[in-house]
Design a protein around this motif. Structure first.
Motif, PDB file in Angstrom:
ATOM      1  N   THR A 152      15.687   9.275   2.400  1.00 31.48           N
ATOM      2  CA  THR A 152      14.717   8.707   1.470  1.00 31.48           C
ATOM      3  C   THR A 152      13.712   7.883   2.258  1.00 31.48           C
ATOM      4  O   THR A 152      14.090   6.957   2.985  1.00 31.48           O
ATOM      5  N   VAL A 153      12.429   8.208   2.110  1.00 30.63           N
ATOM      6  CA  VAL A 153      11.378   7.577   2.900  1.00 30.63           C
ATOM      7  C   VAL A 153      10.280   7.061   1.978  1.00 30.63           C
ATOM      8  O   VAL A 153       9.884   7.737   1.015  1.00 30.63           O
ATOM      9  N   THR A 154       9.796   5.852   2.268  1.00 32.22           N
ATOM     10  CA  THR A 154       8.678   5.288   1.516  1.00 32.22           C
ATOM     11  C   THR A 154       7.608   4.793   2.486  1.00 32.22           C
ATOM     12  O   THR A 154       7.875   4.516   3.658  1.00 32.22           O
ATOM     13  N   LEU A 155       6.390   4.656   1.946  1.00 29.36           N
ATOM     14  CA  LEU A 155       5.261   4.108   2.683  1.00 29.36           C
ATOM     15  C   LEU A 155       4.833   2.811   2.026  1.00 29.36           C
ATOM     16  O   LEU A 155       4.862   2.682   0.801  1.00 29.36           O
ATOM     17  N   SER A 156       4.415   1.847   2.828  1.00 30.55           N
ATOM     18  CA  SER A 156       3.870   0.603   2.299  1.00 30.55           C
ATOM     19  C   SER A 156       2.816   0.077   3.261  1.00 30.55           C
ATOM     20  O   SER A 156       2.658   0.585   4.375  1.00 30.55           O
ATOM     21  N   VAL A 157       2.099  -0.954   2.822  1.00 29.24           N
ATOM     22  CA  VAL A 157       1.075  -1.573   3.642  1.00 29.24           C
ATOM     23  C   VAL A 157       1.728  -2.601   4.558  1.00 29.24           C
ATOM     24  O   VAL A 157       2.643  -3.338   4.153  1.00 29.24           O
ATOM     25  N   TYR A 158       1.269  -2.677   5.790  1.00 29.02           N
ATOM     26  CA  TYR A 158       1.846  -3.606   6.771  1.00 29.02           C
ATOM     27  C   TYR A 158       1.490  -5.049   6.440  1.00 29.02           C
ATOM     28  O   TYR A 158       0.380  -5.363   6.001  1.00 29.02           O
ATOM     29  N   GLY A 159       2.449  -5.933   6.652  1.00 29.74           N
ATOM     30  CA  GLY A 159       2.246  -7.370   6.574  1.00 29.74           C
ATOM     31  C   GLY A 159       2.840  -8.021   7.810  1.00 29.74           C
ATOM     32  O   GLY A 159       3.847  -7.543   8.351  1.00 29.74           O
ATOM     33  N   GLU A 160       2.233  -9.105   8.271  1.00 32.05           N
ATOM     34  CA  GLU A 160       2.704  -9.781   9.488  1.00 32.05           C
ATOM     35  C   GLU A 160       3.984 -10.549   9.198  1.00 32.05           C
ATOM     36  O   GLU A 160       4.016 -11.418   8.326  1.00 32.05           O
ATOM     37  N   PRO A 161       5.081 -10.248   9.903  1.00 29.95           N
ATOM     38  CA  PRO A 161       6.350 -10.926   9.622  1.00 29.95           C
ATOM     39  C   PRO A 161       6.348 -12.374  10.103  1.00 29.95           C
ATOM     40  O   PRO A 161       5.466 -12.802  10.853  1.00 29.95           O
TER      41      PRO A 161
END
Length: 308
Positions: free
Chosen positions: A95-104
């Motif tokens: 199961t794979v999803t895409l999301s927008v990057y955020g700085e950890p």
């Protein structure tokens, strides 16, 4: 970056998906398209390509209708959560999803404990969407304890586990479970679940446990670390004070916060200790200082006892 353990072919597939998605969004970003592993543990692989994050989720979890509902809830709260950009896909059985990057969160800088308290308070104050799934109960405690081998540290953790109520241990349908108003909760909160978005504000990520539940369990991890002496009292104070001042619903207004935090904190202390012991045994190494502190906390929990 976490140590890579995933098959190289899975990394290659996620990187390919990330490149394809990032090229579509390239006009809005100057982020490099060189793939980077952000996380690779416990069967989860997270790869960043440009401003896109591609995540292969744990293979042993259910990603059916409740997960789709969680994605919908996250999409409706963009000021609080960064969720998947759409429904998950199947990639070579994963199961794979895409999301927008955020700085950890940067562990080398001052940790944003006050911001974390305010962010959780805002989530817990949000009206619960009608279609939000139930968080359920803290099953990970029993799961981790069941994985323990043999040894003095393992026995210490098991003795502490035996003091928890049956419904936490997964041995009862919920008898003795506190009746508390359900709120919208993250379900698996720690500082690693916070990222700074492009607008400079903090958001929550990893929505696999998002849903209706007791908000005290979102404070359980830092509370457990504080009780074990791993989290500095000043950091705990900043976190809890900010949470309370922002109207957080997990603790009684003007009352003793431990009236609601005690059981979740003890449960997470046991879960974290079990995880530490398993990790040390698998790595054939002794427990380090913070890990030993968690096991020692289990000794105090076992000595105090409680209604099993």
């Amino acid at each position: 970056m976490e140590t890579e353990t995933a098959p190289p072919e899975l990394f290659a597939r996620l990187a390919e998906i990330g490149r394809d998605s990032s090229r579509i969004a390239a006009r809005a970003s100057d982020a490099p398209l060189e793939p980077e592993t952000l996380y690779d543990r416990h069967g989860v692989l997270v790869v960043r390509v440009g401003d896109i994050v591609v995540k292969a989720h744990q293979p042993d979890r259910d990603y059916g209708e409740p997960f789709l509902a969680r994605i919908k809830v996250a999409a409706s709260l963009p000021d609080l959560l960064i969720g998947p950009l759409g429904p998950p896909s199947d990639v070579d059985g994963r199961t794979v999803t895409l999301s927008v990057y955020g700085e950890p969160v940067d562990p080398h800088k001052e940790l944003p404990w006050a911001d974390a308290g305010r962010l959780l308070a805002a989530l817990h104050s949000t009206p619960v969407p009608a279609d939000a799934p139930s968080w359920g109960r803290p099953t990970r405690v029993a799961t981790q304890v069941a994985r323990l081998g043999e040894g003095p540290a393992e026995d210490e953790v098991r003795r502490a586990f035996a003091t928890l109520p049956a419904w936490v241990r997964g041995e009862g349908p919920g008898k003795g479970r506190p009746e508390r108003a359900e709120r919208l909760i993250h379900g698996d909160w720690h500082l690693g679940q916070m990222v700074r978005a492009r607008d400079g504000r903090w958001r929550l990520i990893d929505i696999e446990d998002l849903g209706r539940g007791d908000p005290a369990w979102d404070l359980a991890r830092p509370a457990a670390l504080y009780l074990s002496g791993v989290l500095h009292p000043d950091d705990w104070g900043r976190f809890l004070d900010a949470y309370v001042e922002a109207g957080g619903a997990a603790v009684p207004d003007g009352g003793d916060p431990w009236a609601t935090l005690d059981l979740p904190a003890r449960s997470l202390a046991i879960q974290i200790a079990a995880t530490c012991v398993i990790s040390a045994r698998e790595g054939e190494r002794p427990l380090d200082g913070p890990e030993q502190a968690m096991v020692d906390a289990c000794g105090r929990i076992a000595a105090a006892g409680d209604a099993a």
